[in-house]
Design a protein around this motif. Structure first.
Motif, short mmCIF file in Angstrom:
data_model
loop_
_atom_site.label_atom_id
_atom_site.label_comp_id
_atom_site.label_asym_id
_atom_site.label_seq_id
_atom_site.Cartn_x
_atom_site.Cartn_y
_atom_site.Cartn_z
N ASP A 1 0.84 -1.19 0.00
CA ASP A 1 0.00 0.00 0.00
C ASP A 1 0.88 1.25 0.00
O ASP A 1 1.89 1.31 0.70
N PHE A 2 0.45 2.25 -0.77
CA PHE A 2 1.18 3.51 -0.81
C PHE A 2 1.21 4.17 0.56
O PHE A 2 0.26 4.08 1.32
N SER A 3 2.32 4.82 0.85
CA SER A 3 2.44 5.69 2.03
C SER A 3 2.79 7.08 1.52
O SER A 3 3.78 7.24 0.81
N MET A 4 1.97 8.05 1.90
CA MET A 4 2.21 9.42 1.43
C MET A 4 2.70 10.28 2.58
O MET A 4 2.20 10.17 3.70
N TYR A 5 3.67 11.12 2.28
CA TYR A 5 4.25 12.04 3.26
C TYR A 5 4.15 13.45 2.68
O TYR A 5 4.57 13.68 1.54
N GLU A 6 3.57 14.36 3.44
CA GLU A 6 3.51 15.76 3.02
C GLU A 6 4.54 16.56 3.81
O GLU A 6 4.70 16.34 5.01
N PHE A 7 5.23 17.45 3.13
CA PHE A 7 6.16 18.33 3.83
C PHE A 7 5.77 19.77 3.62
O PHE A 7 5.09 20.11 2.64
N GLY A 8 6.17 20.61 4.57
CA GLY A 8 5.83 22.03 4.52
C GLY A 8 6.93 22.84 3.85
O GLY A 8 7.73 22.32 3.08
N GLU A 9 6.95 24.09 4.17
CA GLU A 9 7.84 25.03 3.50
C GLU A 9 9.32 24.67 3.66
O GLU A 9 9.76 24.30 4.74
N LEU A 10 10.02 24.78 2.54
CA LEU A 10 11.48 24.67 2.52
C LEU A 10 12.01 26.02 2.06
O LEU A 10 11.81 26.39 0.90
N THR A 11 12.64 26.74 2.94
CA THR A 11 13.17 28.05 2.56
C THR A 11 14.41 27.86 1.68
O THR A 11 15.04 26.80 1.70
N PRO A 12 14.77 28.87 0.90
CA PRO A 12 15.96 28.74 0.04
C PRO A 12 17.19 28.35 0.84
O PRO A 12 17.47 28.89 1.92
N GLY A 13 17.90 27.34 0.36
CA GLY A 13 19.13 26.88 1.00
C GLY A 13 18.93 25.96 2.19
O GLY A 13 19.90 25.50 2.78
N SER A 14 17.69 25.68 2.56
CA SER A 14 17.45 24.87 3.76
C SER A 14 17.39 23.38 3.44
O SER A 14 17.21 22.98 2.29
#
Length: 146
Positions: A71-84
């Motif tokens: 079964d698929f596992s989905m992961y959501e991520f939030g903001e990635l600032t430039p260079g982070s």
């Protein structure tokens, strides 16, 4: 005339800078890990761009020993600032034998798609034929046990 030329040059500079500014999400590394009966896929995300990645997702497909998709596992991520950079852990139910990265995507601050570059893709692609042969061997009648 000199003022008009200055305005045109300034406009060109602003337009050229804006055209180059973008978010560049990178999946720098990922691997499956298990300890004490708990399994997950972990790794590192990075933004090599000069604009933030607003949000994104990764989709993991666990694969059994006989190379059958789970079964698929989905992961959501939030903001990635430039260079982070940002580490992640995607829990996988059951025993993790192998997995495939089934999808990855991100959007910029206006909701436009931004492609995610997987730095491990070339290595995984180079091993695909070998893995396919191993899967076929494990699925053969000699090794077939549901």
């Amino acid at each position: 005339m000199k003022a008009l030329l200055s305005v045109l040059l300034l406009s060109l500079l602003v337009t050229a800078t804006a055209a180059r500014a973008k978010a560049l999400p990178v999946l720098a590394f990922h691997m499956g890990i298990g300890a004490e009966g708990k399994f997950f896929v972990g790794g590192t995300l990075r933004n090599d761009g000069d604009e933030p990645v607003t949000k994104g997702y990764l989709v993991i497909l666990p694969v059994t020993e006989r190379c059958e998709p789970g079964d698929f596992s989905m992961y959501e991520f939030g903001e990635l600032t430039p260079g982070s950079t940002q580490e992640f852990r995607i829990p996988v139910s059951g025993r993790l034998v192998a997995y495939r990265l089934a999808g990855a995507g991100a959007v910029d601050s206006m909701g436009f798609d931004v492609p995610v570059r997987d730095e491990t893709r070339a290595v995984l692609d180079a091993r695909r034929d070998e893995e396919t042969r191993a899967c076929l061997t494990r699925r053969s009648t000699v090794h077939a046990q549901p």
